[in-house]
Enzyme design. Structure first.
Site, PDB file in Angstrom:
ATOM      1  N   ALA A  77       0.828  -1.208   0.000  1.00 53.77           N
ATOM      2  CA  ALA A  77       0.000   0.000   0.000  1.00 53.77           C
ATOM      3  C   ALA A  77       0.861   1.257   0.000  1.00 53.77           C
ATOM      4  O   ALA A  77       0.516   2.258  -0.639  1.00 53.77           O
ATOM      5  CB  ALA A  77      -0.936  -0.002   1.208  1.00 53.77           C
ATOM      6  N   ASP A  78       1.983   1.224   0.727  1.00 55.33           N
ATOM      7  CA  ASP A  78       2.884   2.375   0.731  1.00 55.33           C
ATOM      8  C   ASP A  78       3.453   2.636  -0.659  1.00 55.33           C
ATOM      9  O   ASP A  78       3.558   3.786  -1.099  1.00 55.33           O
ATOM     10  CB  ASP A  78       4.023   2.141   1.717  1.00 55.33           C
ATOM     11  N   GLY A  79       3.849   1.568  -1.348  1.00 52.52           N
ATOM     12  CA  GLY A  79       4.407   1.734  -2.681  1.00 52.52           C
ATOM     13  C   GLY A  79       3.405   2.294  -3.667  1.00 52.52           C
ATOM     14  O   GLY A  79       3.728   3.167  -4.490  1.00 52.52           O
TER      15      GLY A  79
ATOM     16  N   ALA B 205       2.911   5.896  -2.877  1.00 52.45           N
ATOM     17  CA  ALA B 205       4.051   6.702  -3.318  1.00 52.45           C
ATOM     18  C   ALA B 205       3.911   7.092  -4.786  1.00 52.45           C
ATOM     19  O   ALA B 205       4.148   8.249  -5.156  1.00 52.45           O
ATOM     20  CB  ALA B 205       5.350   5.936  -3.101  1.00 52.45           C
TER      21      ALA B 205
END
Length: 395
Positions: free
Chosen positions: A166-168, A171
């Protein structure tokens, strides 16, 4: 020009993954990214694998950035930060909502200093709403988006990815949002605030789940490696212990696979002409494809599928990725010098531009490596820097 974003100045005060990775992508294409870290350093420096006490994740996430230490919770740090904002184009932050405002550095104050500033705020749940002030990480987004609910075996529990999915995704969405805001600034001369909640981009990538429930009342279930849209689609074990992934999203590919494995009779079945109908007969199709693959070594299976123009790929580890000729041809892996580790290999820039390509200018630098250089632009001479260091404002 050192990349198409040369001349864009970015202040990265975010920590860990989503916000900093968005800034990394901008650095890869020429933006000057100043990473402002707490004097103790971004937590990612000690997160995950290390070699000789040097964080390896930081080497990737900090690449192309200038490391400056500055304690923003202090009055001297805030004073210097305001000077830095005055000539910045972008500020990326991920503090809990209200933190910048408490320091007198909210968007209204920053916009008075620099009307053209693009402020990207990346948080777990966004700047508004009942969850806004909760601590938020990508894991929570993977759970709340519905991703975990559809991941795993049918008779097993929901599953989370073993990396920052989810962070990627957030980003990449943040980098796109920043470029969109900069394009709008080209027309209006004014910056704006970006509110990006990590729970949202992954929801978009999950496809038609919401509309299917809204219109049909249907909920997608866990199916392991199978798909509800086509079959055969799975991971299959080879005779030498390897694994291969097979996909048949196109009808013509599905037919080629079944001819290859010696089961053209299945192509004649009335249900074979529809991907969704094939998915209902996944057991039968998996048995046919799996038995053929299980009798052969990985190299033989891949070669036969390629000859038949059917879609297949071996399941790789990181070691396999570094040795793959297709990745080498694309230049996907960069081999770079590093002041602390000698040479390191990591993922290269995200995409290739024909006329203005990006590049990795350097790997993640030591903590505070550029503090004197960068703060010197804003009137912090060596004596002032020594005072700030003694006070714990910089390191």
């Amino acid at each position: 020009m050192d990349g198409p974003l040369s001349g864009i100045r970015v202040l990265d005060v975010a920590t860990l993954f989503a916000g900093p990775l968005a800034a990394t992508m901008l650095a890869d294409f020429g933006a000057e990214v100043v990473k402002i870290e707490h004097p103790d350093g971004d937590p990612v420096r000690s997160h995950g694998a290390q070699r000789d006490g040097v964080g390896l994740w930081w080497k990737m996430l900090g690449r192309g950035k200038k490391s400056v230490t500055l304690y923003l919770g202090s009055a001297p740090g805030q004073q210097i930060f305001r000077r830095m904002v005055a000539d910045a184009d972008v500020l990326v932050e991920n503090f809990r909502p209200g933190t910048l405002e408490r320091w007198g550095l909210g968007y209204s104050e920053l916009r008075e200093i620099n009307p053209g500033l693009v402020l990207a705020r990346v948080t777990g749940f966004g700047q508004i709403g009942p969850y806004a002030r909760r601590p938020g990480f990508g894991t929570l987004a993977e759970a709340m988006s519905g991703f975990a609910a559809i991941t795993g075996e049918p008779d097993g529990p929901p599953m989370l990815p073993p990396f920052g999915l989810a962070d990627g995704i957030a980003a990449q969405a943040t980098a796109f949002a920043i470029m969109t805001a900069l394009r709008a600034r080209d027309r209006t001369g004014l910056g704006q605030q970006i509110d990006l909640a990590i729970i949202e981009p992954i929801l978009t990538l999950l496809g038609p789940q919401l509309i299917a429930y809204d219109q049909l009342g249907e909920l997608q279930t866990r199916m392991g490696n199978r798909s509800s849209n086509n079959a055969p689609r799975n991971l299959y074990r080879t005779a030498d212990g390897g694994w291969v992934a097979v996909s048949t999203s196109a009808q013509s590919v599905a037919e080629r696979v079944l001819r290859l494995v010696g089961r053209p009779d299945l192509i004649e079945q009335p249900w074979f002409g529809s991907g969704a109908e094939r998915a209902l007969h996944a057991d039968e199709l998996d048995d046919a494809v799996g038995a053929w693959i299980a009798a052969r070594d990985t190299a033989e299976v891949v070669k036969a599928f390629e000859h038949a123009e059917a879609a297949i790929a071996p399941v790789y580890t990181a070691a396999d990725v570094l040795d793959d000729p297709q990745y080498r041809a694309l230049g996907t892996i960069a081999d770079l010098p590093d002041a602390e580790l000698g040479r390191v290999r990591m993922q290269n820039v995200l995409f290739r531009l024909s006329d203005t390509p990006g590049r990795i200018r350097w790997t993640g630098p030591p903590l505070g490596a550029h503090t004197a250089e960068v703060l010197g632009r804003y009137g912090v001479d060596p004596d002032a820097l020594a005072e700030l260091r003694a006070a714990g404002v910089v390191r």
